[in-house]
Write a protein that holds these residues in place. Structure first.
Motif, PDB file in Angstrom:
ATOM      1  N   VAL A 100     -14.327  -3.898   7.004  1.00  0.00           N
ATOM      2  CA  VAL A 100     -12.985  -4.314   6.579  1.00  0.00           C
ATOM      3  C   VAL A 100     -12.713  -3.777   5.180  1.00  0.00           C
ATOM      4  CG1 VAL A 100     -13.120  -6.429   7.951  1.00  0.00           C
ATOM      5  CG2 VAL A 100     -13.723  -6.498   5.536  1.00  0.00           C
ATOM      6  N   ASP A 101     -11.446  -3.719   4.822  1.00  0.00           N
ATOM      7  CA  ASP A 101     -11.082  -3.354   3.460  1.00  0.00           C
ATOM      8  C   ASP A 101     -11.546  -4.455   2.509  1.00  0.00           C
ATOM      9  OD1 ASP A 101      -8.981  -3.346   1.061  1.00  0.00           O
ATOM     10  OD2 ASP A 101      -9.080  -1.339   1.913  1.00  0.00           O
ATOM     11  N   ALA A 102     -12.098  -4.067   1.380  1.00  0.00           N
ATOM     12  CA  ALA A 102     -12.639  -5.045   0.437  1.00  0.00           C
ATOM     13  C   ALA A 102     -11.577  -6.033  -0.041  1.00  0.00           C
ATOM     14  CB  ALA A 102     -13.260  -4.317  -0.763  1.00  0.00           C
ATOM     15  N   THR A 260      14.531 -14.148  10.758  1.00  0.00           N
ATOM     16  CA  THR A 260      13.535 -13.188  10.302  1.00  0.00           C
ATOM     17  C   THR A 260      12.272 -13.351  11.127  1.00  0.00           C
ATOM     18  OG1 THR A 260      12.349 -12.341   8.351  1.00  0.00           O
ATOM     19  CG2 THR A 260      12.638 -14.727   8.495  1.00  0.00           C
ATOM     20  N   GLY A 261      11.270 -12.598  10.794  1.00  0.00           N
ATOM     21  CA  GLY A 261      10.000 -12.665  11.505  1.00  0.00           C
ATOM     22  C   GLY A 261       9.104 -11.548  11.030  1.00  0.00           C
ATOM     23  N   SER A 262       7.867 -11.562  11.474  1.00  0.00           N
ATOM     24  CA  SER A 262       6.958 -10.503  11.047  1.00  0.00           C
ATOM     25  C   SER A 262       5.721 -10.505  11.917  1.00  0.00           C
ATOM     26  CB  SER A 262       6.549 -10.691   9.578  1.00  0.00           C
ATOM     27  OG  SER A 262       5.658 -11.785   9.440  1.00  0.00           O
ATOM     28  N   THR A 263       5.013  -9.379  11.867  1.00  0.00           N
ATOM     29  CA  THR A 263       3.656  -9.302  12.377  1.00  0.00           C
ATOM     30  C   THR A 263       2.747  -9.001  11.188  1.00  0.00           C
ATOM     31  OG1 THR A 263       3.838  -6.940  12.845  1.00  0.00           O
ATOM     32  CG2 THR A 263       4.412  -8.469  14.636  1.00  0.00           C
ATOM     33  N   LEU A 264       1.481  -9.334  11.331  1.00  0.00           N
ATOM     34  CA  LEU A 264       0.546  -9.178  10.219  1.00  0.00           C
ATOM     35  C   LEU A 264      -0.320  -7.938  10.368  1.00  0.00           C
ATOM     36  CD1 LEU A 264      -0.641 -10.415   7.645  1.00  0.00           C
ATOM     37  CD2 LEU A 264      -2.095 -11.862   9.098  1.00  0.00           C
ATOM     38  N   ARG A 265      -0.758  -7.649  11.579  1.00  0.00           N
ATOM     39  CA  ARG A 265      -1.775  -6.627  11.779  1.00  0.00           C
ATOM     40  C   ARG A 265      -1.314  -5.233  11.361  1.00  0.00           C
ATOM     41  NH1 ARG A 265      -4.994  -5.668  17.511  1.00  0.00           N
ATOM     42  NH2 ARG A 265      -6.841  -4.684  16.611  1.00  0.00           N
ATOM     43  N   ALA A 266      -0.037  -4.930  11.569  1.00  0.00           N
ATOM     44  CA  ALA A 266       0.456  -3.575  11.301  1.00  0.00           C
ATOM     45  C   ALA A 266       0.816  -3.330   9.838  1.00  0.00           C
ATOM     46  CB  ALA A 266       1.674  -3.300  12.174  1.00  0.00           C
ATOM     47  N   ARG A 267       0.690  -4.331   8.985  1.00  0.00           N
ATOM     48  CA  ARG A 267       1.031  -4.119   7.586  1.00  0.00           C
ATOM     49  C   ARG A 267       0.011  -3.202   6.914  1.00  0.00           C
ATOM     50  NH1 ARG A 267       3.432  -9.763   5.081  1.00  0.00           N
ATOM     51  NH2 ARG A 267       4.600 -10.410   6.927  1.00  0.00           N
ATOM     52  N   SER A 268       0.436  -2.610   5.821  1.00  0.00           N
ATOM     53  CA  SER A 268      -0.427  -1.659   5.120  1.00  0.00           C
ATOM     54  C   SER A 268      -1.584  -2.387   4.447  1.00  0.00           C
ATOM     55  CB  SER A 268       0.377  -0.897   4.067  1.00  0.00           C
ATOM     56  OG  SER A 268       0.732  -1.765   2.999  1.00  0.00           O
ATOM     57  N   VAL A 269      -2.611  -1.625   4.109  1.00  0.00           N
ATOM     58  CA  VAL A 269      -3.757  -2.172   3.382  1.00  0.00           C
ATOM     59  C   VAL A 269      -3.290  -2.831   2.094  1.00  0.00           C
ATOM     60  CG1 VAL A 269      -5.832  -1.545   2.078  1.00  0.00           C
ATOM     61  CG2 VAL A 269      -5.465  -0.623   4.379  1.00  0.00           C
ATOM     62  N   THR A 273      -3.639  -6.749   1.076  1.00  0.00           N
ATOM     63  CA  THR A 273      -4.399  -7.081  -0.126  1.00  0.00           C
ATOM     64  C   THR A 273      -3.591  -7.992  -1.041  1.00  0.00           C
ATOM     65  OG1 THR A 273      -5.660  -5.019  -0.031  1.00  0.00           O
ATOM     66  CG2 THR A 273      -5.527  -6.120  -2.171  1.00  0.00           C
ATOM     67  N   ALA A 274      -2.309  -7.686  -1.207  1.00  0.00           N
ATOM     68  CA  ALA A 274      -1.443  -8.536  -2.032  1.00  0.00           C
ATOM     69  C   ALA A 274      -1.313  -9.928  -1.426  1.00  0.00           C
ATOM     70  CB  ALA A 274      -0.074  -7.887  -2.183  1.00  0.00           C
ATOM     71  N   LEU A 275      -1.201  -9.993  -0.098  1.00  0.00           N
ATOM     72  CA  LEU A 275      -1.112 -11.285   0.574  1.00  0.00           C
ATOM     73  C   LEU A 275      -2.403 -12.075   0.380  1.00  0.00           C
ATOM     74  CD1 LEU A 275       0.242 -13.330   2.433  1.00  0.00           C
ATOM     75  CD2 LEU A 275      -0.486 -11.926   4.388  1.00  0.00           C
ATOM     76  N   ALA A 276      -3.544 -11.419   0.512  1.00  0.00           N
ATOM     77  CA  ALA A 276      -4.830 -12.100   0.310  1.00  0.00           C
ATOM     78  C   ALA A 276      -4.920 -12.684  -1.088  1.00  0.00           C
ATOM     79  CB  ALA A 276      -5.984 -11.130   0.556  1.00  0.00           C
ATOM     80  N   SER A 277      -4.459 -11.938  -2.070  1.00  0.00           N
ATOM     81  CA  SER A 277      -4.484 -12.411  -3.453  1.00  0.00           C
ATOM     82  C   SER A 277      -3.615 -13.652  -3.634  1.00  0.00           C
ATOM     83  CB  SER A 277      -4.029 -11.289  -4.393  1.00  0.00           C
ATOM     84  OG  SER A 277      -4.030 -11.724  -5.735  1.00  0.00           O
ATOM     85  N   ASP A 278      -2.443 -13.641  -3.014  1.00  0.00           N
ATOM     86  CA  ASP A 278      -1.530 -14.778  -3.116  1.00  0.00           C
ATOM     87  C   ASP A 278      -2.119 -16.011  -2.433  1.00  0.00           C
ATOM     88  OD1 ASP A 278       0.817 -15.807  -4.129  1.00  0.00           O
ATOM     89  OD2 ASP A 278       2.010 -15.324  -2.354  1.00  0.00           O
TER      90      ASP A 278
END
Length: 332
Positions: A100-102, A260-269, A273-278
């Motif tokens: 996985v990405d660090a 609105t809506g979204s998917t998570l898997r297709a987002r960029s690295v 990473t920004a979401l993980a930080s938040d």
């Protein structure tokens, strides 16, 4: 290493344990010796052929894991071999080792075990980005969470309450209703016997709710529109009943609604990473306090993966379904 392969896909019987080479981390990545992996609805969809992975992702199932860092790629400074982590993965979590990405790894929150940690990334990232970032839920607002007894639903109920919102939910039976109320739902509406539109109208004195988190779609979309208050926000994250429907768009204009809506898997690295930080900054402190903890329904062995998927498809579970992958070899 052992991993789960679904071949050409199909029903749960297509899942099988196979042997494969251990993957090596590229620059910026880490390899995790997986102890536990979460089972999620997108895994079912991918296995059945209706949710193909992104072109640059692992073709294997598994979107979240817990374990210990086995190796780090060039340029990784936060993690070292042996660190206990949980991680959002682009795939490949149903395996003894996963790359996985660090930036998509987070420390195991203080006080949580590895089983609980494996239940965090997919649900907590999804709820945070959809309910709080896209849905803009604030304290003293109201939210309707459909599918309240799912892993996503129970996470949304707890986090919404922790941040000061009133929570209503829909469920399929009395046991699920009781579980949702224990975790903070003010009302649990049985969609099999009650009209959730009428119930929300009564619960809010005709005002409606500020946010709806929906994973059902189909005719729920039009009914959700009727439930929203002035300036309300509908957040769509899945379509168990299909993505096509017909509804009157006029209320969207008149009540200034947001869809609105979204998917998570297709987002960029970088986005993940920004979401993980938040999430680490806003949610991890709550977990360390023993609040908003994941609800674990059952842990299956890797050999029992077919049974785990059948349980997910049955919707009889309350909370998370987990696969034990590495056992005590990677225990904290």
């Amino acid at each position: 290493m052992k991993l789960i392969d679904h071949g050409k896909g199909g029903d749960a019987s297509s899942l099988r344990v196979v042997e494969a080479p251990v993957p090596e981390p590229a620059p910026g990545q880490v390899s995790i010796a997986v102890q536990y992996a979460g089972v999620n609805r997108p895994d079912i969809l991918q296995r059945s052929g209706s949710y193909p992975p992104p072109a640059d992702a692992s073709p294997y199932l598994g979107l979240e894991v817990s374990g210990r860092v086995a190796a780090v790629g060039e340029g990784v400074t936060r993690w070292k071999a042996g660190d206990p982590v949980c991680a959002l993965t682009p795939g490949g979590g149903y395996a003894e080792y996963c790359v996985v990405d660090a930036g998509h790894c987070l420390p195991v929150p203080c006080g949580l075990d590895m089983i609980q940690a494996s239940a965090l990334p997919e649900n907590y990232f999804t709820v945070w980005t959809n309910v709080f970032q896209r849905g803009r839920l604030r304290d003293n607002e109201t939210i309707l969470v459909h599918g309240g007894s799912s892993g996503i639903g129970l996470t949304a109920i707890q986090l919404a309450r922790a941040f000061g919102a009133r929570v209503f939910t829909t469920v399929g039976n009395a046991d699920k209703a009781a579980a949702c109320r224990r975790l903070g739902a003010e009302a649990a509406i049985d969609y099999r016997t009650q009209d959730f539109v009428a119930e929300i109208e009564a619960l809010t004195d005709g005002r409606g709710v500020d946010v709806i988190l929906d994973m059902v779609g189909g005719d729920y979309i039009a009914r959700n529109i009727r439930c929203l208050a002035l300036e309300g926000r509908l957040v769509q994250i899945a379509f168990l009943q299909g993505s096509r429907t017909e509804f009157d768009f006029m209320p969207v204009m008149l009540r200034r609604l947001t869809i609105t809506g979204s998917t998570l898997r297709a987002r960029s690295v970088a986005q993940k990473t920004a979401l993980a930080s938040d999430v680490e900054a806003r949610v991890w402190p709550l977990l360390a306090q023993g609040r908003c903890l994941p609800v674990i329904h059952r842990v299956f062995s890797l050999d029992e993966v077919q049974e785990a998927h059948r349980l997910m498809e049955s919707s009889r579970h309350i909370g998370k379904i987990i696969l034990e992958v590495g056992g005590d070899r990677h225990a904290a």
